[in-house]
Scaffold this active site. Sequence first.
Site, PDB file in Angstrom:
ATOM      1  N   SER A 102       3.620  -2.093  10.384  1.00  0.00           N
ATOM      2  CA  SER A 102       5.072  -2.155  10.587  1.00  0.00           C
ATOM      3  C   SER A 102       5.684  -3.491  10.171  1.00  0.00           C
ATOM      4  O   SER A 102       6.627  -3.967  10.798  1.00  0.00           O
ATOM      5  CB  SER A 102       5.432  -1.811  12.045  1.00  0.00           C
ATOM      6  OG  SER A 102       5.061  -0.472  12.334  1.00  0.00           O
ATOM      7  N   HIS A 144      -9.525   1.180   5.463  1.00  0.00           N
ATOM      8  CA  HIS A 144      -8.225   1.391   6.110  1.00  0.00           C
ATOM      9  C   HIS A 144      -8.402   2.362   7.284  1.00  0.00           C
ATOM     10  O   HIS A 144      -9.213   3.296   7.192  1.00  0.00           O
ATOM     11  CB  HIS A 144      -7.231   1.951   5.087  1.00  0.00           C
ATOM     12  CG  HIS A 144      -5.815   1.891   5.585  1.00  0.00           C
ATOM     13  ND1 HIS A 144      -5.323   2.775   6.510  1.00  0.00           N
ATOM     14  CD2 HIS A 144      -4.809   1.019   5.315  1.00  0.00           C
ATOM     15  CE1 HIS A 144      -4.055   2.459   6.771  1.00  0.00           C
ATOM     16  NE2 HIS A 144      -3.722   1.393   6.058  1.00  0.00           N
ATOM     17  N   GLY A 174       2.781   2.287  10.869  1.00  0.00           N
ATOM     18  CA  GLY A 174       3.763   3.360  10.707  1.00  0.00           C
ATOM     19  C   GLY A 174       4.528   3.710  11.965  1.00  0.00           C
ATOM     20  O   GLY A 174       5.169   4.759  12.027  1.00  0.00           O
ATOM     21  N   ASN A 187       0.857  -1.180   0.000  1.00  0.00           N
ATOM     22  CA  ASN A 187       0.000   0.000   0.000  1.00  0.00           C
ATOM     23  C   ASN A 187       0.897   1.235   0.000  1.00  0.00           C
ATOM     24  O   ASN A 187       1.510   1.555   1.011  1.00  0.00           O
ATOM     25  CB  ASN A 187      -0.899  -0.039   1.258  1.00  0.00           C
ATOM     26  CG  ASN A 187      -1.739   1.217   1.406  1.00  0.00           C
ATOM     27  OD1 ASN A 187      -1.791   2.064   0.509  1.00  0.00           O
ATOM     28  ND2 ASN A 187      -2.410   1.352   2.548  1.00  0.00           N
ATOM     29  N   TRP A 188       0.956   1.895  -1.145  1.00  0.00           N
ATOM     30  CA  TRP A 188       1.880   3.029  -1.270  1.00  0.00           C
ATOM     31  C   TRP A 188       1.337   4.300  -0.617  1.00  0.00           C
ATOM     32  O   TRP A 188       2.021   5.306  -0.556  1.00  0.00           O
ATOM     33  CB  TRP A 188       2.183   3.291  -2.754  1.00  0.00           C
ATOM     34  CG  TRP A 188       2.927   2.187  -3.427  1.00  0.00           C
ATOM     35  CD1 TRP A 188       3.316   0.977  -2.879  1.00  0.00           C
ATOM     36  CD2 TRP A 188       3.401   2.164  -4.787  1.00  0.00           C
ATOM     37  NE1 TRP A 188       3.990   0.228  -3.810  1.00  0.00           N
ATOM     38  CE2 TRP A 188       4.059   0.927  -4.997  1.00  0.00           C
ATOM     39  CE3 TRP A 188       3.332   3.062  -5.850  1.00  0.00           C
ATOM     40  CZ2 TRP A 188       4.636   0.586  -6.225  1.00  0.00           C
ATOM     41  CZ3 TRP A 188       3.908   2.725  -7.070  1.00  0.00           C
ATOM     42  CH2 TRP A 188       4.556   1.499  -7.250  1.00  0.00           C
ATOM     43  N   LYS A 189       0.092   4.283  -0.200  1.00  0.00           N
ATOM     44  CA  LYS A 189      -0.536   5.449   0.436  1.00  0.00           C
ATOM     45  C   LYS A 189      -0.324   6.704  -0.423  1.00  0.00           C
ATOM     46  O   LYS A 189      -0.341   6.615  -1.647  1.00  0.00           O
ATOM     47  CB  LYS A 189      -0.011   5.608   1.865  1.00  0.00           C
ATOM     48  CG  LYS A 189      -0.179   4.315   2.686  1.00  0.00           C
ATOM     49  CD  LYS A 189       0.060   4.490   4.153  1.00  0.00           C
ATOM     50  CE  LYS A 189      -0.164   3.163   4.866  1.00  0.00           C
ATOM     51  NZ  LYS A 189       0.005   3.241   6.308  1.00  0.00           N
ATOM     52  N   GLY A 216       2.904  -1.187   4.318  1.00  0.00           N
ATOM     53  CA  GLY A 216       2.904   0.235   3.995  1.00  0.00           C
ATOM     54  C   GLY A 216       4.311   0.703   3.664  1.00  0.00           C
ATOM     55  O   GLY A 216       4.827   0.455   2.572  1.00  0.00           O
ATOM     56  N   GLY A 217       4.956   1.336   4.628  1.00  0.00           N
ATOM     57  CA  GLY A 217       6.270   1.959   4.412  1.00  0.00           C
ATOM     58  C   GLY A 217       7.273   1.063   3.691  1.00  0.00           C
ATOM     59  O   GLY A 217       7.963   1.515   2.766  1.00  0.00           O
ATOM     60  N   GLU A 262      -5.143  -4.919  10.839  1.00  0.00           N
ATOM     61  CA  GLU A 262      -4.134  -3.873  11.012  1.00  0.00           C
ATOM     62  C   GLU A 262      -4.425  -3.108  12.305  1.00  0.00           C
ATOM     63  O   GLU A 262      -5.228  -2.155  12.300  1.00  0.00           O
ATOM     64  CB  GLU A 262      -4.181  -2.879   9.846  1.00  0.00           C
ATOM     65  CG  GLU A 262      -3.803  -3.448   8.509  1.00  0.00           C
ATOM     66  CD  GLU A 262      -3.241  -2.367   7.582  1.00  0.00           C
ATOM     67  OE1 GLU A 262      -2.177  -2.597   7.017  1.00  0.00           O
ATOM     68  OE2 GLU A 262      -3.856  -1.289   7.455  1.00  0.00           O
ATOM     69  N   GLU A 293      -6.726   4.745   8.209  1.00  0.00           N
ATOM     70  CA  GLU A 293      -6.495   6.147   7.839  1.00  0.00           C
ATOM     71  C   GLU A 293      -7.730   6.743   7.159  1.00  0.00           C
ATOM     72  O   GLU A 293      -7.997   7.938   7.285  1.00  0.00           O
ATOM     73  CB  GLU A 293      -5.242   6.239   6.950  1.00  0.00           C
ATOM     74  CG  GLU A 293      -3.977   5.978   7.770  1.00  0.00           C
ATOM     75  CD  GLU A 293      -2.823   5.367   7.003  1.00  0.00           C
ATOM     76  OE1 GLU A 293      -2.830   5.385   5.763  1.00  0.00           O
ATOM     77  OE2 GLU A 293      -1.891   4.859   7.669  1.00  0.00           O
TER      78      GLU A 293
END
Length: 250
Positions: A212, A95, A173, A9-11, A233-234, A167, A97
Amino acid sequence: MRRPLIVGNWKLHCTVVEAIALADSIRVAVGDPGPREVVIAPPFTAIYAVRGVVCGTPIGLAAQDAHWEERGAFTGAISPGLLHDVGCRYAILGHSERREHFAENDAVIARKLRAVLAAGLAPILCVGERASEREQGRAQAVVAGQLASALAGLSPEALPGTSIAYEPVWAIGTGMAATAQDASAMADAIRRQLAATWGDAAASVRILYGGSVSPANAGEFLGRQSLDGALVGGASLNAHGFAAIVKAAP
Ligand code: 13P
């Protein structure tokens, strides 16, 4: 047999040029993923360009969100049909977010899930508790509530195409991943809940862990029988790191 699913997930990252370069590096670094399914979720603006890079490769495309209506006066919204048209086969929904910054509630997420299924996309439904909810011992109850409202009334035929990503909000993150034990305990609870409603259909639903995930810890999660993949993610913004996570899946 559930095929391992690793989703990046590149957000809100990557211009079109950056996205093309990252997708191409991921394609090379991942090579032949074997039995694993690899999916990347660029921002909307880069999906079409990235499609040109991954088309004909084992890497699939996901959207990071989708609207609940197909067309009409919904300024700024992107419908599941448009996402299918541009090459997406998956849509990440609910999600944390989106829930936090865009005020998405369970009812909205449920509508989106149905729209996504109707357009022939496979939903990746995100669920997860906040730190305070875990501290109060309510993690499983919170996740069960999110799951029940998003999936209420779904037909047993629709269920197997749906994946669930557990999640925990506090793990996203932060570098503080859940323990593999806690993540797999939650995955077991999720599968029990699905089985209680949908019976045998629950056995084919893939349950992922996200929060993470890194090349260093991916093996712990992906080695668990109850976990069928990861939502990253990251670490998905680094081609070699992401490829290492893919290869950590059985
Ligand atoms: P991180 O891997 O950066 O913690 O993000 C997880 C996530 O939110 C994936 O959807």
